[in-house]
Design an enzyme around this catalytic site. Structure first.
Site, PDB file in Angstrom:
ATOM      1  CD  GLU B  60      53.829  52.656  98.622  1.00  0.00           C
ATOM      2  OE1 GLU B  60      53.899  53.738  97.991  1.00  0.00           O
ATOM      3  OE2 GLU B  60      53.889  51.543  98.069  1.00  0.00           O
ATOM      4  CG  HIS B 129      61.315  44.315  96.998  1.00  0.00           C
ATOM      5  ND1 HIS B 129      61.995  45.032  96.064  1.00  0.00           N
ATOM      6  CD2 HIS B 129      59.998  44.460  96.692  1.00  0.00           C
ATOM      7  CE1 HIS B 129      61.150  45.589  95.212  1.00  0.00           C
ATOM      8  NE2 HIS B 129      59.923  45.261  95.572  1.00  0.00           N
TER       9      HIS B 129
END
Lengths: 319, 328
Positions: B60, B129
């Protein structure tokens, strides 16, 4: 791969200019004429100059917090650089960046960086953008030994490798990440050994030998430009000064520093050029004196330059 | 008008911008053949190829670095972070690099990229999440933060974000992906920094973001049956913020309920409340400003606990009713 005598003289001139700039920076700081901190690369000039000598003028670099040398070697205007260092409106970044953020995009310097390893991921994007636009330029990304232990290093070298991006990664191993010795921070002998993990070439060179650095980086640059992908070059060198202004050298001995000073990259290159008959002692002295004079002129320019106007404080946040 | 889902509207914006401008490309994890974790980019690799729909390793930080660097050399990247929770891994490049490059370099460079990322709970994906972290980025000068609540807005705001010369964090909501709504076929833009009054009303103003706009509209329907007329304002972009539309609405109704999914403490609602309190609308307030937001807890896994972790339609109805009836 051999450079012309003229080019070699230029490189010596750049090395002297970096040394002069940084000695002056230190002096100005001691005199209270600049605030903030700075990170000096005195003793590391061959790494900056030899690496950038392998580039074309239109190639790009990403620099580090210890970036004065990279900026000068890439062709920066000393006046704008010194003005930036002194926080003036006429500086490269209008006094907003300072020592740690000097960028000179017109010369292909996409900026110093205040974050260790901050430029390494950006180099992936620059390389990707150049490749997608089928531009024939390459990006050379400098970082230090400390940066090689960040996650950014791993992610980025891998990504540059899998996509064969036109990136050259130059690790300036100056032996210390702030105070942590490379002997304590790495279980491997050479940082360049890590290249094997990404399937790219890795090479370690004497970073105080400007021609050795040039040759190693040139090979990497040629490879990158030909579409061969990235290379990791490790320039082994040493910073004579502390990490920053807060450093009192508690983690190393005076003897060690003195031993490295004997390996001064500038004296060494100068002696070599004289030996090769490219320069006389007098000509070498003249090059040195001109470099110091250019820095003095830059200080005069910077001191005469205006401070940024307070009315403009909020400018430049958004495009 | 033709209807598209929110995910389809985003995909259409991406496709049309990639057709229009060859500098636009997509980069992220599993955005290619897989189509992204929520299928938003499905099919784009067939049309534009691997060169412009780029699958990355799970990296990321370097996705954020890659869009920053590519933007610096003239591209207009659209990155994707698979779940907003993982933007934590990319923060260094977003906060220290992309956001500040222009300013640090004296206003000479620009970093035009969009980073798309799905936020929000309701999928049973639990604490790592399901977060809504938009306000972290609102706090950073140099970034823009966009949060569409409808398919129409998603398309117009995404096209505007891609054409914007700044780094834009584009926050999508997972539960909105399948929501349908009218979307024109031709490309269009919604200027960043323009709020919209989604429903007019005289009794109180609800300012809601992302999925809470949909829930606020449902709550307004119910309240209308009780004779309470709610005005629903959607800022659409948190930064830049259209303060004028918000203040105008509060002046009109005199009562304001702020609703968002992110945790209440340190959430965007605090900023909205302060903007109102500092403005001329303060004198028109008939009641305290009320915030209804996610509880200050990580999102739990259990279905019932998860449901009650963030505002639902019935919570909005209740809070709005209390406010309208002067019980606050």
């Amino acid at each position: 791969m051999t450079l012309s005598p003229e080019r070699k003289r230029e490189l010596l001139c750049q090395m002297y200019t970096i040394r002069a700039f940084e000695e002056k920076a230190e002096e100005l700081y001691a005199m209270g004429k600049v605030h903030g901190t700075m990170h000096l690369s005195i003793g590391m000039e061959a790494s900056a100059v030899g690496s950038i000598a392998a580039l074309r003028p239109d190639d790009l670099i990403l620099s580090t917090h210890r970036g004065h040398g990279h900026c000068i070697a890439k062709g920066a205007d000393l006046n704008k650089m010194m003005a930036e260092f002194m926080g003036k409106e006429t500086g490269y970044c209008r006094g907003r960046g300072g020592s740690m953020h000097i960028a000179d995009v017109e010369s292909g310097n996409l900026g110093a960086n205040g974050v260790v390893a901050g430029g390494i991921p950006i180099a992936v994007g620059v390389g990707l953008g150049l490749k997608m636009q089928r531009r024939d330029q390459i990006i050379l990304c400098f970082f230090g030994d400390g940066a090689a232990n960040t996650g950014a290093f791993h992610e980025s070298l891998n990504m540059a490798a899998i996509w064969s991006l036109p990136v050259v990664y130059v690790c300036e191993n100056n032996q210390y990440a702030m105070s942590l010795s490379v002997r304590k921070a790495f279980a491997i002998e050479r940082i360049s050994d890590r290249a094997a993990a990404y399937g790219i070439p890795g090479v370690t060179v004497d970073g105080n030998d400007v021609m050795a650095v040039y040759e190693a980086v040139k090979k990497a640059v040629d490879r990158a430009r030909a579409g061969g992908g990235p290379t990791l070059v490790e320039n082994v060198t040493y910073r004579w000064r502390g990490h920053s202004k807060s450093d009192v050298n508690r983690y190393r001995t005076r003897e060690e520093i003195e031993a490295w000073k004997k390996k001064c990259p500038i004296k060494r290159f100068r002696a070599r050029l004289i030996e090769e008959g490219i320069l006389t002692e007098e000509e070498a002295d003249r090059i040195r004196d001109e470099a110091y004079a250019a820095v003095d002129a830059a200080v005069a320019f910077a001191e005469a330059s205006p401070e940024p106007s307070l009315d403009t404080i909020e400018e430049g946040v958004y495009a | 008008m033709r209807e598209l889902s929110y995910a389809e509207a985003i995909r259409e914006a991406l496709r049309q911008e990639m057709q229009r401008d060859e500098r636009v490309f997509i980069i992220g994890e599993d955005v290619g053949v897989y189509g992204g974790a929520f299928g938003v980019t499905l099919g784009l690799i067939e049309e534009f190829g691997e060169e412009r729909v780029i699958d990355t390793p799970i990296s990321e930080l370097t996705i954020a670095g890659a869009i920053t660097g590519a933007a610096l050399v003239g591209m207009r990247p659209v990155g994707e972070i698979m779940f907003m929770d993982f933007i934590t891994l990319a923060s260094e490049q977003l906060v220290n690099q992309a956001a500040k490059i222009r300013f640090m370099f004296g206003g000479k460079e620009k970093v035009p990229f969009v980073l798309r990322t799905p936020a929000g709970s309701g999928t049973g994906a639990a604490a790592q999440h399901s977060q809504s972290l938009e306000n972290w980025f609102v706090h950073i000068p140099g970034l823009k933060v966009v949060m569409p609540s409808t398919p129409y807005d998603a398309k117009g705001l995404l096209i505007a974000s891609i054409r914007d010369d700044n780094p834009v964090i584009f926050v999508e909501h997972k539960l909105l992906y399948k929501v349908k709504g009218p979307v024109p076929e031709e490309p269009y833009t919604i200027p960043l920094g323009t709020a919209e009054v989604k429903r007019e009303g005289r009794d109180l103003t609800i300012i809601a973001t992302s999925i809470m706009v949909q829930r606020a509209l449902q709550a307004a329907e119910q309240l209308a049956e009780e004779g309470i007329e709610v005005e629903v304002v959607d800022p659409r972009t948190l930064k830049p913020l259209d303060k004028e539309t918000i203040i105008r609405s509060v002046i009109k109704t005199g009562r304001v309920l702020i609703v968002h999914e992110a945790c209440k403490t340190g959430g965007f609602g605090g900023e909205l409340a302060a903007v109102i309190a500092e403005s001329e609308a303060f004198d028109y307030l008939d009641a305290p400003i009320v915030r209804l937001a996610g509880r200050d807890i990580p999102i739990p896994y259990n279905r019932t606990l998860e449901y009650h972790a963030v505002p639902q339609v019935e919570n909005i109805v209740e809070a709005a009713r209390r406010l309208a009836e002067g019980r606050v």
